[in-house]
Design a protein around this motif. Structure first.
Motif, PDB file in Angstrom:
ATOM      1  N   SER A 152       0.797  -1.297   0.071  1.00  0.00           N
ATOM      2  CA  SER A 152       0.069  -0.196   0.048  1.00  0.00           C
ATOM      3  C   SER A 152       0.835   1.178  -0.031  1.00  0.00           C
ATOM      4  O   SER A 152       0.268   2.430  -0.552  1.00  0.00           O
ATOM      5  N   ALA A 153       2.249   1.206   0.589  1.00  0.00           N
ATOM      6  CA  ALA A 153       3.007   2.319   0.512  1.00  0.00           C
ATOM      7  C   ALA A 153       3.351   2.770  -1.048  1.00  0.00           C
ATOM      8  O   ALA A 153       3.753   3.937  -1.322  1.00  0.00           O
ATOM      9  N   TYR A 154       3.064   2.199  -1.977  1.00  0.00           N
ATOM     10  CA  TYR A 154       3.224   2.184  -3.248  1.00  0.00           C
ATOM     11  C   TYR A 154       2.076   3.090  -3.788  1.00  0.00           C
ATOM     12  O   TYR A 154       2.063   3.282  -5.160  1.00  0.00           O
ATOM     13  N   TYR A 155       0.884   3.195  -3.248  1.00  0.00           N
ATOM     14  CA  TYR A 155      -0.279   3.734  -3.828  1.00  0.00           C
ATOM     15  C   TYR A 155      -0.441   5.101  -2.702  1.00  0.00           C
ATOM     16  O   TYR A 155       0.178   5.304  -1.760  1.00  0.00           O
ATOM     17  N   LYS A 156      -1.273   5.972  -3.552  1.00  0.00           N
ATOM     18  CA  LYS A 156      -1.679   7.103  -2.816  1.00  0.00           C
ATOM     19  C   LYS A 156      -2.292   6.866  -1.736  1.00  0.00           C
ATOM     20  O   LYS A 156      -3.362   5.910  -1.863  1.00  0.00           O
TER      21      LYS A 156
END
Length: 296
Positions: free
Chosen positions: A172-176
Motif C-alpha cells: 500500500s506504500a506504493y499507492y496514494k
C-alpha cells in the motif's frame, strides 16, 4: 487455498434432522403374584391397558440441533456454546484487522518507515515476511493440533497477522493515501454487507465448495498468465474475478462459523475460523486496491 478449508470443519449431523422419538405403546402386562392386584397368587390372563398413555415429548428446534431433554447435551447449551464461539472469533478478527491497518497507517504516515519499506532493505524484509507467513499459515491450516494448542495457536496467529500486515503495508506504500482510504471504505462496506446477508439468508453457501474449487483454479490460471504476459487487461480481469471469489469465500466462512448449515466449524477451532475471515478480508482489500488504486 480451497482445499485448506476442509481441514477443520465437518458435516453438521443435526442438519435437517426432523425425526421424533417413537412412542412406546404398552400393549398389556401381567402383574407379579405377590403384587397388589395379583389375584391372590394367580396370574391374570387378560391384558390391561392403562387408560392414559404417556405422552411423547415434542422436540423443539433447539432440541433437534443439540439433543433431547433426557440427554446431557441440550439445544440451549449448544446455542450458548455457538454464540460464545462467534463472539470469540470476531473479537480476535477485530484485533487482527486493527493491527494490520495500523501497520498500513504507519507505513504511510511515518516518513522514515515509508522510505524504508520502499527501499531495497524493505523489499528483502518483504520476502522474509512472505516466507514466515507461509510457514505459520500452513502450520495452522494443516495441523489441527497446533491450531487448538493454547497459547501456541495464538502465537502463530500473531505471527501470521504481523507478517501479513507488513506485506500489506509495504504494497500500500506504493499507492496514494487517497486510494488506500477508498479501498478500505469499499472493503468495509462489502464485507459488512456480505456478513449481514450470510447471517440472515436461508441459502446454504457451505454447499458451494465444488463450484468455488473450479473458480479458484481459473483464478490461479489467470495469475500464471499475468506473470508471463504482463498484460494490464488480464490483471484487471484477475483482480475483479478474485475479489468476487474471495467475497463468496467470506460468505461461506461466515456460515461455517455461524453453524446450523450442512457444514460447520467446531467450537474448538476459533483460531482457524479467525484466520479464514482475516485472509478473506485481506485479499479483498488488496484486490480492490489493485483495481481502483492510483500508484505514486
Amino acid at each position: 487455498m480451497s482445499q485448506d478449508r476442509n481441514m477443520c470443519f465437518s458435516p453438521n449431523p443435526s442438519y435437517k434432522d426432523n425425526q421424533s422419538y417413537p412412542i412406546q405403546e404398552p400393549t398389556g402386562y401381567i402383574p407379579h403374584p405377590l403384587q397388589p392386584g395379583g389375584n391372590n397368587g394367580q396370574h391374570k390372563t387378560s391384558c390391561e391397558v392403562p387408560s392414559v398413555l404417556p405422552a411423547c415429548p415434542k422436540l423443539t428446534k433447539d432440541d433437534e440441533q443439540g439433543g433431547d431433554q433426557w440427554g446431557n447435551f441440550t439445544g440451549l447449551e449448544r446455542k450458548k456454546i455457538r454464540c460464545a464461539f462467534i463472539r470469540k472469533v470476531y473479537l480476535i478478527l477485530l484485533i487482527q484487522l486493527s493491527i494490520t491497518f495500523g501497520l498500513i497507517a504507519i507505513c504511510h504516515f511515518i516518513p522514515s518507515i515509508h522510505e524504508y519499506v520502499r527501499s531495497s532493505h524493505g523489499k528483502w524484509l518483504y520476502f522474509a515476511s512472505y516466507f514466515v507467513f507461509f510457514v505459520t499459515y500452513f502450520t495452522l491450516v494443516w495441523s489441527k493440533r497446533a491450531a487448538r494448542m493454547f497459547p501456541f495457536n495464538l502465537i502463530l496467529l500473531a505471527i501470521v497477522t504481523l507478517s501479513m500486515g507488513y506485506m500489506m503495508g509495504m504494497i500500500s506504500a506504493y499507492y496514494k493515501i487517497e486510494s488506500v482510504l477508498i479501498a478500505v471504505g469499499i472493503t468495509g462496506f462489502v464485507c459488512l454487507g456480505i456478513t449481514l446477508f450470510s447471517f440472515q439468508t436461508k441459502y446454504d453457501f457451505t454447499l458451494c465448495f465444488g463450484v468455488l474449487f473450479v473458480i479458484t483454479l481459473v483464478v490461479l490460471a489467470l495469475i500464471v498468465i499475468c506473470i508471463f504476459t504482463f498484460s494490464r487487461i488480464m490483471f484487471t480481469i484477475y483482480a475483479g474475478l478474485g475479489a468476487i471469489v474471495f467475497s463468496i469465500f467470506l460468505a461461506v466462512d461466515t456460515q461455517l462459523i455461524m453453524g446450523g448449515k450442512r457444514h460447520e466449524i467446531s467450537a474448538e477451532d476459533y483460531v482457524f475460523a479467525s484466520l479464514m475471515l482475516y485472509m478473506d478480508i485481506a485479499q479483498i482489500f488488496m484486490l480492490i486496491l489493485s483495481l481502483f488504486g492510483i500508484r505514486k
